[in-house]
Design a protein around this motif. Structure first.
Motif, PDB file in Angstrom:
ATOM      1  N   GLY A  13      -5.183  -1.891  -1.246  1.00 29.11           N
ATOM      2  CA  GLY A  13      -3.952  -2.284  -1.917  1.00 29.11           C
ATOM      3  C   GLY A  13      -2.885  -1.210  -1.828  1.00 29.11           C
ATOM      4  N   THR A  14      -3.289   0.049  -2.027  1.00 33.02           N
ATOM      5  CA  THR A  14      -2.346   1.158  -1.909  1.00 33.02           C
ATOM      6  C   THR A  14      -1.865   1.298  -0.474  1.00 33.02           C
ATOM      7  N   LYS A  15      -2.765   1.112   0.490  1.00 40.74           N
ATOM      8  CA  LYS A  15      -2.372   1.228   1.895  1.00 40.74           C
ATOM      9  C   LYS A  15      -1.343   0.176   2.282  1.00 40.74           C
ATOM     10  N   LEU A  16      -1.443  -1.004   1.686  1.00 38.90           N
ATOM     11  CA  LEU A  16      -0.455  -2.039   1.972  1.00 38.90           C
ATOM     12  C   LEU A  16       0.927  -1.589   1.523  1.00 38.90           C
ATOM     13  N   VAL A  17       1.003  -0.941   0.369  1.00 45.39           N
ATOM     14  CA  VAL A  17       2.280  -0.456  -0.151  1.00 45.39           C
ATOM     15  C   VAL A  17       2.747   0.777   0.609  1.00 45.39           C
ATOM     16  N   TRP A  18       1.831   1.687   0.891  1.00 47.62           N
ATOM     17  CA  TRP A  18       2.193   2.945   1.547  1.00 47.62           C
ATOM     18  C   TRP A  18       2.359   2.816   3.058  1.00 47.62           C
TER      19      TRP A  18
ATOM     20  N   PRO B 131      11.579  -1.023  16.578  1.00 49.95           N
ATOM     21  CA  PRO B 131      10.442  -1.892  16.867  1.00 49.95           C
ATOM     22  C   PRO B 131      10.668  -3.243  16.203  1.00 49.95           C
ATOM     23  N   VAL B 132      10.034  -4.286  16.722  1.00 49.18           N
ATOM     24  CA  VAL B 132      10.213  -5.612  16.131  1.00 49.18           C
ATOM     25  C   VAL B 132       8.910  -6.173  15.571  1.00 49.18           C
ATOM     26  N   THR B 133       7.797  -5.463  15.780  1.00 51.96           N
ATOM     27  CA  THR B 133       6.513  -5.854  15.190  1.00 51.96           C
ATOM     28  C   THR B 133       5.847  -4.612  14.613  1.00 51.96           C
ATOM     29  N   MET B 134       4.952  -4.821  13.661  1.00 51.00           N
ATOM     30  CA  MET B 134       4.191  -3.697  13.126  1.00 51.00           C
ATOM     31  C   MET B 134       3.245  -3.128  14.178  1.00 51.00           C
TER      32      MET B 134
ATOM     33  N   GLY C 105       0.810 -10.203  11.065  1.00 55.17           N
ATOM     34  CA  GLY C 105       0.888  -9.052  11.952  1.00 55.17           C
ATOM     35  C   GLY C 105      -0.360  -8.199  11.971  1.00 55.17           C
ATOM     36  N   GLU C 106      -0.421  -7.296  12.924  1.00 55.48           N
ATOM     37  CA  GLU C 106      -1.616  -6.480  13.135  1.00 55.48           C
ATOM     38  C   GLU C 106      -1.945  -5.600  11.937  1.00 55.48           C
ATOM     39  N   PHE C 107      -0.927  -5.056  11.284  1.00 55.28           N
ATOM     40  CA  PHE C 107      -1.164  -4.168  10.147  1.00 55.28           C
ATOM     41  C   PHE C 107      -1.934  -4.875   9.046  1.00 55.28           C
ATOM     42  N   VAL C 108      -1.550  -6.108   8.716  1.00 54.79           N
ATOM     43  CA  VAL C 108      -2.225  -6.837   7.651  1.00 54.79           C
ATOM     44  C   VAL C 108      -3.606  -7.295   8.097  1.00 54.79           C
TER      45      VAL C 108
END
Length: 378
Positions: A118-123, A151-154, A191-194
């Motif tokens: 959860g913190t990583k999503l915010v940070w 950039p246009v994507t994570m 996206g890739e990050f999520v």
């Protein structure tokens, strides 16, 4: 930076701050905050004030292709550029003026790897955005050029890649069910990050990162029925090639094994520390249903580059099928630029069928500890 879970900060980050598009800057220190901490946060927020004056949010948004601009992934990119620029600016200031505090980028590098999902999503936008701008900007004055060709994507933010990888799916809902048992509620591209963070709620960072790499696009869709609770979800993730898709499929099975209370059917997973493309090519996760809380889950591979995760009430999961289509033709011979269609056959009425193109899955269904609502513009 925003205040995350207290266990993730280790007594640091005692000063809050905010900036508005109207040039207002706010700093909220705690009693124990040092002058250096207050000054650093003030600089961070002043960078935001300058970004708003230069219309950076609008500039970055304009550079994102129209068919991707309104997605969650795009919003994370915009936030990454804004927060990354502020992290970069405050860090350079801290070093140049010898403040008695670590630069913001170093604090993130120390705290982020061990933080909760959860913190990583915010940070994430601060951490990866700061790294991205630090890698491409020669100095603070030069960093403004980053916003001209952002950039246009994570995926680009995470890997520092110049050219975006975008293969948007079409998304439509058609119904042949006169009773309207399932209706589309929302669809999104995460996206890739999520994708990485959802896996990381149950798997190691290394495995999750490896499994999410090779992302080309994804679509999530949420559907609801007056007769069923909770809602139904499908998350379809497309990768650059079949090897990356296989790696993800195996990691996804490991994730579901870790999250589920029970399962039925064939379950094939590997050691979390050794999930790789080579190992995952032999995986068999078909015909498996996992059960966790009030949700059932299953997976599908509509083509060799796409993996779909279906979740929701057991009746929905049993009735759902996922296939790749080209211009509405389920017998297509290539998956290039194809759509993903979800068909839901109501088992209470064999004549009731609904089709959804390009589905996906809501974060709430997959990982309750990761809340997409935690991502917001500064």
């Amino acid at each position: 930076m925003p205040f995350p879970d207290s266990a993730d900060v280790g007594g640091e980050l005692t000063v809050g701050g905010a900036a508005s598009p109207f040039s207002a800057v706010y700093v909220a220190p705690a009693e124990e905050s040092s002058p250096a901490e207050i000054e650093q946060v003030l600089v961070h927020e002043l960078v935001h004030a300058a970004q708003f004056q230069q219309r950076v949010p609008q500039q970055v948004r304009t550079e994102i292709p129209d068919d991707h601009r309104s997605t969650r992934d795009a919003e994370l990119v915009i936030t990454s550029m804004l927060e990354g620029g502020a992290v970069y600016g405050s860090s350079v200031y801290t070093e140049r003026h010898g403040l008695a505090i670590d630069p913001e980028i170093e604090v993130l590098e120390r705290l982020y790897p061990n933080a909760s999902a959860g913190t990583k999503l915010v940070w994430g936008p601060y951490y990866y955005g700061g790294q991205y701008i630090d890698s491409v900007a020669a100095d603070p004055d030069d960093h403004w050029k980053v916003y001209e060709e952002p950039p246009v994507t994570m995926r680009q933010v995470l890997h520092g890649e110049g050219e975006p990888v975008l293969e948007p799916f079409e998304a439509t809902l058609t119904s042949e069910d006169d009773n309207g048992s399932w209706e589309e509620i929302r669809q999104e591209t995460m996206g890739e990050f999520v994708v990485r963070l959802v896996l990381e709620t149950q798997l190691s960072t290394e495995t999750s990162t490896d499994a999410a790499s090779g992302w080309a696009y994804d679509r999530q869709l949420r559907v609801a029925s007056d007769d069923e609770s909770p809602d139904g979800h499908v998350w379809s993730v497309r990768f650059e090639d079949s090897a990356n898709a296989s790696t993800y499929a195996t990691a996804l099975a490991s994730y579901l094994d870790a999250r589920a209370d029970s399962s039925e059917g064939t379950v094939s997973t590997v050691d979390d520390s050794n999930v790789s493309a080579a190992d995952s090519n032999d995986s068999d996760v078909s015909n498996t249903t996992w059960y966790a809380d009030e949700y059932a889950f299953t997976t599908a591979t509509p083509d060799e580059r796409t993996v779909a995760l279906v979740g929701g009430p057991e009746a929905f999961v049993e009735a759902a099928s996922v296939e790749a289509t080209a211009d509405g033709d389920p017998d297509m011979e290539t998956e290039t630029n194809t759509n993903i269609r979800l068909s839901v056959t109501d088992t209470r009425d064999e004549n009731a069928t609904q089709s959804v193109t390009a589905p996906g899955l809501s974060l709430g269904a997959v990982a309750g500890s990761v809340s997409a609502s935690g991502v917001a513009a500064p």
